[in-house]
Design an enzyme around this catalytic site. Structure first.
Site, PDB file in Angstrom:
ATOM      1  N   HIS A  79      19.084  51.811 -15.781  1.00 11.47           N
ATOM      2  CA  HIS A  79      19.263  50.362 -15.813  1.00 11.47           C
ATOM      3  C   HIS A  79      18.963  49.736 -14.453  1.00 11.47           C
ATOM      4  O   HIS A  79      18.522  48.585 -14.372  1.00 11.47           O
ATOM      5  CB  HIS A  79      20.678  50.000 -16.256  1.00 11.47           C
ATOM      6  CG  HIS A  79      20.859  48.532 -16.486  1.00 11.47           C
ATOM      7  ND1 HIS A  79      20.217  47.850 -17.497  1.00 11.47           N
ATOM      8  CD2 HIS A  79      21.575  47.598 -15.816  1.00 11.47           C
ATOM      9  CE1 HIS A  79      20.541  46.569 -17.443  1.00 11.47           C
ATOM     10  NE2 HIS A  79      21.364  46.397 -16.425  1.00 11.47           N
ATOM     11  N   LYS A 139      16.736  46.401 -29.159  1.00 11.14           N
ATOM     12  CA  LYS A 139      18.000  46.120 -29.842  1.00 11.14           C
ATOM     13  C   LYS A 139      17.733  45.307 -31.102  1.00 11.14           C
ATOM     14  O   LYS A 139      16.860  44.458 -31.139  1.00 11.14           O
ATOM     15  CB  LYS A 139      18.935  45.351 -28.910  1.00 11.14           C
ATOM     16  CG  LYS A 139      19.508  46.202 -27.789  1.00 11.14           C
ATOM     17  CD  LYS A 139      20.549  45.428 -27.003  1.00 11.14           C
ATOM     18  CE  LYS A 139      21.208  46.305 -25.935  1.00 11.14           C
ATOM     19  NZ  LYS A 139      22.213  45.556 -25.153  1.00 11.14           N
ATOM     20  N   ARG A 171      14.686  49.890 -21.626  1.00  9.75           N
ATOM     21  CA  ARG A 171      16.049  50.404 -21.724  1.00  9.75           C
ATOM     22  C   ARG A 171      15.982  51.922 -21.859  1.00  9.75           C
ATOM     23  O   ARG A 171      14.985  52.482 -22.308  1.00  9.75           O
ATOM     24  CB  ARG A 171      16.757  49.826 -22.942  1.00  9.75           C
ATOM     25  CG  ARG A 171      16.952  48.317 -22.914  1.00  9.75           C
ATOM     26  CD  ARG A 171      17.667  47.862 -24.176  1.00  9.75           C
ATOM     27  NE  ARG A 171      17.920  46.418 -24.173  1.00  9.75           N
ATOM     28  CZ  ARG A 171      17.133  45.508 -24.737  1.00  9.75           C
ATOM     29  NH1 ARG A 171      16.015  45.903 -25.362  1.00  9.75           N
ATOM     30  NH2 ARG A 171      17.429  44.229 -24.689  1.00  9.75           N
ATOM     31  N   TYR A 208      14.827  31.113 -26.268  1.00 12.44           N
ATOM     32  CA  TYR A 208      13.661  30.624 -25.541  1.00 12.44           C
ATOM     33  C   TYR A 208      12.427  30.675 -26.428  1.00 12.44           C
ATOM     34  O   TYR A 208      12.385  31.352 -27.443  1.00 12.44           O
ATOM     35  CB  TYR A 208      13.445  31.445 -24.266  1.00 12.44           C
ATOM     36  CG  TYR A 208      13.251  32.923 -24.529  1.00 12.44           C
ATOM     37  CD1 TYR A 208      14.350  33.786 -24.565  1.00 12.44           C
ATOM     38  CD2 TYR A 208      11.997  33.450 -24.777  1.00 12.44           C
ATOM     39  CE1 TYR A 208      14.192  35.118 -24.838  1.00 12.44           C
ATOM     40  CE2 TYR A 208      11.833  34.796 -25.053  1.00 12.44           C
ATOM     41  CZ  TYR A 208      12.932  35.621 -25.078  1.00 12.44           C
ATOM     42  OH  TYR A 208      12.763  36.945 -25.359  1.00 12.44           O
ATOM     43  N   HIS A 260      14.735  40.374 -24.520  1.00 12.56           N
ATOM     44  CA  HIS A 260      15.956  39.610 -24.751  1.00 12.56           C
ATOM     45  C   HIS A 260      15.683  38.541 -25.800  1.00 12.56           C
ATOM     46  O   HIS A 260      14.817  37.699 -25.615  1.00 12.56           O
ATOM     47  CB  HIS A 260      16.416  38.929 -23.460  1.00 12.56           C
ATOM     48  CG  HIS A 260      16.943  39.885 -22.445  1.00 12.56           C
ATOM     49  ND1 HIS A 260      17.121  39.553 -21.129  1.00 12.56           N
ATOM     50  CD2 HIS A 260      17.330  41.184 -22.564  1.00 12.56           C
ATOM     51  CE1 HIS A 260      17.600  40.601 -20.469  1.00 12.56           C
ATOM     52  NE2 HIS A 260      17.732  41.595 -21.321  1.00 12.56           N
ATOM     53  N   ARG A 298      15.334  49.176 -14.468  1.00 14.03           N
ATOM     54  CA  ARG A 298      15.021  48.029 -15.337  1.00 14.03           C
ATOM     55  C   ARG A 298      15.341  46.720 -14.618  1.00 14.03           C
ATOM     56  O   ARG A 298      14.583  45.758 -14.680  1.00 14.03           O
ATOM     57  CB  ARG A 298      15.836  48.157 -16.629  1.00 14.03           C
ATOM     58  CG  ARG A 298      15.729  46.989 -17.613  1.00 14.03           C
ATOM     59  CD  ARG A 298      16.449  47.365 -18.894  1.00 14.03           C
ATOM     60  NE  ARG A 298      16.827  46.233 -19.728  1.00 14.03           N
ATOM     61  CZ  ARG A 298      16.038  45.676 -20.630  1.00 14.03           C
ATOM     62  NH1 ARG A 298      14.800  46.109 -20.799  1.00 14.03           N
ATOM     63  NH2 ARG A 298      16.467  44.664 -21.375  1.00 14.03           N
TER      64      ARG A 298
END
Length: 312
Positions: free
Chosen positions: A254, A185, A161, A289, A280, A257
């Site tokens: 982005h 994040k 990012r 996941y 993520h 990415r």
């Protein structure tokens, strides 16, 4: 002499005023008490007129199952998700008004949400366009060119990012093992592989970084003034690289990415590994996941990324 049969209610258009006293009272309440704009009132009038056509019986007879069926029917007919969301919002407001005035026992649309509108993804860069965008610049200041090339290569090589790139410190990078430690994040930390081409570009930048960096500056990427580079500056430099390369789309971090993820997925098919590499924690359409071990991630990366082949 009659000019012909009167069209049935089904033939009315969405813009026709609702022939229903309860809807008329609700719209008057929105106008006179709530102060809604004419535009909003028109939208409510259309949606509630459609609801009246879909349910001809008493409002009190509507159930939550009926409303789910109506929403599902609209989706099957191809109505846009945002239109269905707006329709349900109008229905919820109308039914809440009916319940408040004791004309219905409960709100059958309470808690019912329409389908989520898909987010537009950035237009893909194919592998050739990515290579074109990452072609080293000519005619630039050598230090500027080295820094920009290292940033571009790292964005594409590791799928970072923008904020992750600008937040990197020198100590986050291990060129010997080919890893970069990233704070993503939610302050979740992850380690991501750095491909051979990106490592070479970073080494070239590090040889020149001392000409710009202020004493004691920890940031990996700095400006001419010696401090950490900011997000806006990176966006400008990436966009300039895209223009210089003659791309027909605007290049931004982005998009690089997204290209990283797309090209890995095309080559490997291992979506879970790519989710891990991107940092993520979850996906909207799946449960959290299973985390994969780094050895598997590295194998996927080495085998699939167009510019990330590791020297054996």
């Amino acid at each position: 002499m009659s000019s012909g049969p009167t069209p049935p209610p089904e033939a009315a258009t969405d813009s026709s005023p609702p022939q229903d006293a309860d809807i008329a009272a609700f719209l008057a309440h929105l106008r006179d008490v709530r102060g809604h704009s004419p535009h909003t009132l028109q939208a409510y009038r259309r949606d509630l007129a459609q609801l009246r056509r879909l349910h001809a019986g008493p409002w009190s007879g509507l159930t939550a199952a009926d409303m789910r069926r109506i929403a599902g029917q609209q989706a099957r007919e191809g109505r846009h998700p945002r239109s269905i969301q707006r329709f349900l919002s109008a229905a919820r407001g109308f039914f809440a008004y009916q319940v408040e005035h004791r004309r219905m026992p409960a709100n059958p649309a309470a808690g019912l949400r329409g389908p989520r509108a898909g987010r537009a993804l950035p237009r893909d860069l194919d592998v050739d366009q990515a290579q074109q965008a990452l072609t080293p610049a000519e005619g630039l200041d050598p230090i500027l060119a080295a820094r920009d090339q290292a940033m571009l290569e790292l964005l594409y090589s590791s799928g970072l990012r923008l904020s992750e790139l600008t937040g990197l410190d020198l100590t986050d990078l291990d060129l010997d093992t080919g890893l970069v430690r990233v704070l993503g994040k939610g302050r979740r930390e992850r380690s991501v592989p750095v491909g051979r081409v990106a490592r070479d570009a970073i080494r070239s930048w590090l040889e020149r970084r001392g000409d710009w960096a202020a004493p004691g500056e920890r940031a990996l990427f700095v400006t001419r003034r010696g401090g950490r580079i900011g997000n806006r500056a990176v966006q400008r430099r990436v966009a300039e690289a895209g223009r210089r390369a003659g791309l027909d789309v605007r290049l931004h971090p982005h998009r690089l990415r997204h290209a990283f993820a797309s090209h890995l997925l095309e080559s490997s098919g291992d979506l879970r590994a790519i989710q891990e590499l991107l940092g993520h924690a979850n996906l909207e359409t799946t449960q959290i996941y299973t985390h994969l071990d780094y050895q598997h991630l590295a194998q996927v990366y080495d085998a699939a990324h167009p510019r990330a082949r590791r020297s054996r």
